[in-house]
Design a protein around this motif. Structure first.
Motif, PDB file in Angstrom:
ATOM      1  N   VAL A  66      25.110 -52.070 -31.203  1.00  0.00           N
ATOM      2  CA  VAL A  66      23.913 -51.504 -31.913  1.00  0.00           C
ATOM      3  C   VAL A  66      22.675 -51.456 -30.963  1.00  0.00           C
ATOM      4  CG1 VAL A  66      22.212 -52.216 -33.483  1.00  0.00           C
ATOM      5  CG2 VAL A  66      24.581 -52.585 -34.233  1.00  0.00           C
ATOM      6  N   THR A  67      22.616 -52.183 -29.795  1.00  0.00           N
ATOM      7  CA  THR A  67      21.568 -52.438 -28.995  1.00  0.00           C
ATOM      8  C   THR A  67      21.742 -51.364 -27.852  1.00  0.00           C
ATOM      9  OG1 THR A  67      22.418 -54.398 -27.842  1.00  0.00           O
ATOM     10  CG2 THR A  67      20.591 -54.620 -29.702  1.00  0.00           C
ATOM     11  N   LEU A  68      22.775 -50.714 -27.883  1.00  0.00           N
ATOM     12  CA  LEU A  68      22.849 -49.743 -26.622  1.00  0.00           C
ATOM     13  C   LEU A  68      21.882 -48.644 -26.536  1.00  0.00           C
ATOM     14  CD1 LEU A  68      26.872 -49.025 -26.570  1.00  0.00           C
ATOM     15  CD2 LEU A  68      25.221 -49.803 -24.611  1.00  0.00           C
ATOM     16  N   PRO A  69      21.509 -48.148 -27.802  1.00  0.00           N
ATOM     17  CA  PRO A  69      20.311 -47.177 -27.690  1.00  0.00           C
ATOM     18  C   PRO A  69      19.117 -47.682 -27.069  1.00  0.00           C
ATOM     19  CG  PRO A  69      21.736 -46.894 -29.619  1.00  0.00           C
ATOM     20  CD  PRO A  69      22.100 -48.069 -29.063  1.00  0.00           C
ATOM     21  N   LEU A  70      18.654 -48.798 -27.504  1.00  0.00           N
ATOM     22  CA  LEU A  70      17.522 -49.564 -26.998  1.00  0.00           C
ATOM     23  C   LEU A  70      17.734 -49.811 -25.334  1.00  0.00           C
ATOM     24  CD1 LEU A  70      14.828 -50.891 -27.352  1.00  0.00           C
ATOM     25  CD2 LEU A  70      16.069 -53.221 -27.837  1.00  0.00           C
ATOM     26  N   ALA A  71      18.730 -50.259 -24.947  1.00  0.00           N
ATOM     27  CA  ALA A  71      19.184 -50.418 -23.639  1.00  0.00           C
ATOM     28  C   ALA A  71      18.794 -48.973 -22.746  1.00  0.00           C
ATOM     29  CB  ALA A  71      20.497 -50.784 -23.261  1.00  0.00           C
ATOM     30  N   ALA A  72      19.522 -47.858 -23.299  1.00  0.00           N
ATOM     31  CA  ALA A  72      19.241 -46.724 -22.898  1.00  0.00           C
ATOM     32  C   ALA A  72      17.741 -46.357 -22.825  1.00  0.00           C
ATOM     33  CB  ALA A  72      20.090 -45.597 -23.571  1.00  0.00           C
ATOM     34  N   LEU A  73      17.029 -46.524 -23.877  1.00  0.00           N
ATOM     35  CA  LEU A  73      15.535 -46.099 -23.931  1.00  0.00           C
ATOM     36  C   LEU A  73      14.831 -47.166 -22.736  1.00  0.00           C
ATOM     37  CD1 LEU A  73      12.971 -44.977 -25.220  1.00  0.00           C
ATOM     38  CD2 LEU A  73      12.997 -46.861 -26.776  1.00  0.00           C
ATOM     39  N   VAL A  74      15.196 -48.347 -22.601  1.00  0.00           N
ATOM     40  CA  VAL A  74      14.742 -49.066 -21.348  1.00  0.00           C
ATOM     41  C   VAL A  74      14.867 -48.732 -19.931  1.00  0.00           C
ATOM     42  CG1 VAL A  74      14.620 -51.448 -20.384  1.00  0.00           C
ATOM     43  CG2 VAL A  74      14.503 -51.179 -22.916  1.00  0.00           C
ATOM     44  N   VAL A  75      16.132 -48.267 -19.979  1.00  0.00           N
ATOM     45  CA  VAL A  75      16.738 -47.433 -18.585  1.00  0.00           C
ATOM     46  C   VAL A  75      15.690 -46.252 -18.616  1.00  0.00           C
ATOM     47  CG1 VAL A  75      18.486 -46.081 -17.412  1.00  0.00           C
ATOM     48  CG2 VAL A  75      18.914 -48.199 -18.584  1.00  0.00           C
ATOM     49  N   TRP A  76      15.656 -45.271 -19.379  1.00  0.00           N
ATOM     50  CA  TRP A  76      14.539 -44.427 -19.256  1.00  0.00           C
ATOM     51  C   TRP A  76      13.263 -44.437 -18.883  1.00  0.00           C
ATOM     52  CZ3 TRP A  76      10.424 -42.725 -22.283  1.00  0.00           C
ATOM     53  CH2 TRP A  76       9.870 -41.446 -22.026  1.00  0.00           C
ATOM     54  N   ALA A  77      12.826 -45.514 -19.654  1.00  0.00           N
ATOM     55  CA  ALA A  77      11.378 -45.927 -19.368  1.00  0.00           C
ATOM     56  C   ALA A  77      11.170 -46.554 -18.171  1.00  0.00           C
ATOM     57  CB  ALA A  77      11.018 -46.957 -20.691  1.00  0.00           C
ATOM     58  N   LEU A  78      11.933 -47.502 -17.339  1.00  0.00           N
ATOM     59  CA  LEU A  78      11.845 -47.535 -16.282  1.00  0.00           C
ATOM     60  C   LEU A  78      12.216 -46.730 -15.251  1.00  0.00           C
ATOM     61  CD1 LEU A  78      13.939 -51.041 -16.387  1.00  0.00           C
ATOM     62  CD2 LEU A  78      11.400 -50.752 -16.270  1.00  0.00           C
ATOM     63  N   ALA A  79      13.026 -45.823 -15.352  1.00  0.00           N
ATOM     64  CA  ALA A  79      13.122 -44.801 -14.487  1.00  0.00           C
ATOM     65  C   ALA A  79      12.007 -43.875 -14.242  1.00  0.00           C
ATOM     66  CB  ALA A  79      14.409 -43.878 -14.770  1.00  0.00           C
ATOM     67  N   ARG A  80      11.424 -43.484 -15.540  1.00  0.00           N
ATOM     68  CA  ARG A  80      10.306 -42.601 -15.403  1.00  0.00           C
ATOM     69  C   ARG A  80       8.986 -43.288 -14.830  1.00  0.00           C
ATOM     70  NH1 ARG A  80       7.516 -39.946 -20.873  1.00  0.00           N
ATOM     71  NH2 ARG A  80       6.022 -38.701 -19.875  1.00  0.00           N
ATOM     72  N   ALA A  81       8.859 -44.362 -15.093  1.00  0.00           N
ATOM     73  CA  ALA A  81       7.677 -45.317 -14.386  1.00  0.00           C
ATOM     74  C   ALA A  81       7.912 -45.053 -12.798  1.00  0.00           C
ATOM     75  CB  ALA A  81       7.450 -46.716 -14.889  1.00  0.00           C
ATOM     76  N   ARG A  82       9.299 -45.257 -12.293  1.00  0.00           N
ATOM     77  CA  ARG A  82       9.472 -45.408 -10.886  1.00  0.00           C
ATOM     78  C   ARG A  82       9.310 -44.310 -10.237  1.00  0.00           C
ATOM     79  NH1 ARG A  82      14.232 -49.798 -11.764  1.00  0.00           N
ATOM     80  NH2 ARG A  82      12.882 -51.602 -10.787  1.00  0.00           N
ATOM     81  N   ARG A  83       9.794 -43.201 -11.100  1.00  0.00           N
ATOM     82  CA  ARG A  83       9.850 -42.032 -10.479  1.00  0.00           C
ATOM     83  C   ARG A  83       8.274 -41.437 -10.297  1.00  0.00           C
ATOM     84  NH1 ARG A  83      13.626 -37.354 -12.952  1.00  0.00           N
ATOM     85  NH2 ARG A  83      12.827 -36.504 -11.262  1.00  0.00           N
ATOM     86  N   ALA A  84       7.405 -41.845 -11.213  1.00  0.00           N
ATOM     87  CA  ALA A  84       5.937 -41.743 -11.158  1.00  0.00           C
ATOM     88  C   ALA A  84       5.393 -42.224 -10.105  1.00  0.00           C
ATOM     89  CB  ALA A  84       5.104 -41.980 -12.411  1.00  0.00           C
ATOM     90  N   ALA A  85       5.995 -43.307  -9.670  1.00  0.00           N
ATOM     91  CA  ALA A  85       5.410 -44.000  -8.527  1.00  0.00           C
ATOM     92  C   ALA A  85       5.960 -43.730  -7.277  1.00  0.00           C
ATOM     93  CB  ALA A  85       5.586 -45.573  -8.803  1.00  0.00           C
ATOM     94  N   GLY A  86       6.850 -42.859  -7.206  1.00  0.00           N
ATOM     95  CA  GLY A  86       7.484 -42.240  -6.008  1.00  0.00           C
ATOM     96  C   GLY A  86       8.599 -43.194  -5.546  1.00  0.00           C
ATOM     97  N   VAL A  87       9.187 -43.892  -6.455  1.00  0.00           N
ATOM     98  CA  VAL A  87      10.247 -44.874  -5.877  1.00  0.00           C
ATOM     99  C   VAL A  87      11.718 -44.161  -5.694  1.00  0.00           C
ATOM    100  CG1 VAL A  87      11.697 -46.769  -6.573  1.00  0.00           C
ATOM    101  CG2 VAL A  87       9.247 -46.825  -6.939  1.00  0.00           C
ATOM    102  N   ALA A  88      12.245 -44.134  -4.623  1.00  0.00           N
ATOM    103  CA  ALA A  88      13.495 -43.510  -4.371  1.00  0.00           C
ATOM    104  C   ALA A  88      14.703 -44.197  -5.431  1.00  0.00           C
ATOM    105  CB  ALA A  88      14.085 -43.354  -2.885  1.00  0.00           C
ATOM    106  N   SER A  89      15.677 -43.472  -5.662  1.00  0.00           N
ATOM    107  CA  SER A  89      16.744 -43.796  -6.447  1.00  0.00           C
ATOM    108  C   SER A  89      16.144 -44.505  -7.868  1.00  0.00           C
ATOM    109  CB  SER A  89      17.671 -44.695  -5.784  1.00  0.00           C
ATOM    110  OG  SER A  89      18.002 -44.167  -4.457  1.00  0.00           O
ATOM    111  N   ALA A  90      15.276 -44.046  -8.529  1.00  0.00           N
ATOM    112  CA  ALA A  90      14.673 -44.651  -9.706  1.00  0.00           C
ATOM    113  C   ALA A  90      15.741 -44.767 -10.910  1.00  0.00           C
ATOM    114  CB  ALA A  90      13.387 -43.748 -10.047  1.00  0.00           C
ATOM    115  N   TRP A  91      16.453 -43.865 -10.966  1.00  0.00           N
ATOM    116  CA  TRP A  91      17.321 -43.879 -11.990  1.00  0.00           C
ATOM    117  C   TRP A  91      18.429 -44.995 -11.745  1.00  0.00           C
ATOM    118  CZ3 TRP A  91      17.115 -42.355 -16.903  1.00  0.00           C
ATOM    119  CH2 TRP A  91      16.388 -41.195 -17.082  1.00  0.00           C
TER     120      TRP A  91
END
Length: 234
Positions: A66-91
């Motif tokens: 049931v919490t898989l969608p929440l985990a996917a949302l956390v992955v997306w939020a972390l990756a987006r924040a890292r990409r905005a900061a210019g971090v390589a391999s954010a995803w």
């Protein structure tokens, strides 16, 4: 013009999409097969009751799905924040972090569930290798292989220091020793077995082998080292 180079990116994207679709279909098929046992604990989980949900195998598995969608949302939020900061391999970094947690915590929860005689029966320990392995059965062996499989799969993708099979073996064995020690100290009516440690560590190594092509290398951890130093002024 390098035709191979121009075709490699679309091919990689197509292959990644196909693998993602296959993974979703595989997960959906597995859920369909075990849907009836999982639904037995659904009313308790929906009601937020501890007994019947969080203290049962079916309930923990259901809440993990049931919490898989929440985990996917956390992955997306972390990756987006890292990409905005210019971090390589954010995803990859974000997926590895969430994958380690979401794939390991439910198994740790299951291994730390107390038995019927918790706190009453004396703590038991088995230090003879391979003696308990023959009594585990296929389901027990598979379950022990999966306990730290997510850790073995994702840790080398996130941490350069863990990107080697001996280190993953040591990490899996060390974490398993901690779990077995906790079971013994807390008297959870479980047998603290050296075979559990061996199978847990083997599962981490096998999972690490499956993710080897995506391990984080020292060059990816410090990309700035490959850049030439700027020429001095004047």
């Amino acid at each position: 013009m390098n035709t191979n180079a121009s075709l490699s990116a679309p091919l990689r994207r197509t292959r990644g999409l196909v693998l993602a679709v296959l993974a979703v279909l595989g997960l959906a098929s597995a859920v369909f097969v075990v849907r009836r046992p999982l639904m037995m604990s659904a009313p308790m989980c929906v009601a937020g009751r501890w007994h019947g949900c969080f203290d049962t195998f079916n309930g923990v598995v259901l809440m993990t799905l049931v919490t898989l969608p929440l985990a996917a949302l956390v992955v997306w939020a972390l990756a987006r924040a890292r990409r905005a900061a210019g971090v390589a391999s954010a995803w990859r970094m974000s997926l590895a972090e969430v994958g380690m947690v979401h794939g390991t915590v439910p198994f740790l929860w299951l291994t730390m569930m107390p038995g019927a005689g918790a706190g009453v029966v004396p703590a038991r320990v088995s230090l003879i290798p391979l003696r308990d392995l023959v009594t585990m059965g296929p389901l027990g062996i598979v379950g022990n292989l999966l306990v730290f499989a997510s850790l073995g799969f994702f840790a080398p993708m996130r941490f350069t220091a863990s990107a080697s099979l001996p280190r993953i073996l040591a990490l899996g064995a060390g974490c398993s020793v901690l779990v077995e020690t906790a079971q013994y100290v807390l008297r959870l009516d479980r047998v603290s077995s050296v075979d559990d440690v061996l199978v847990n560590a083997a599962g981490a190594v096998l999972a690490a082998l499956a993710s080897r092509r995506w391990w984080r290398t020292p060059a990816q951890a410090s990309p700035d080292r490959s850049r030439p130093a700027p020429a001095p002024a004047g």
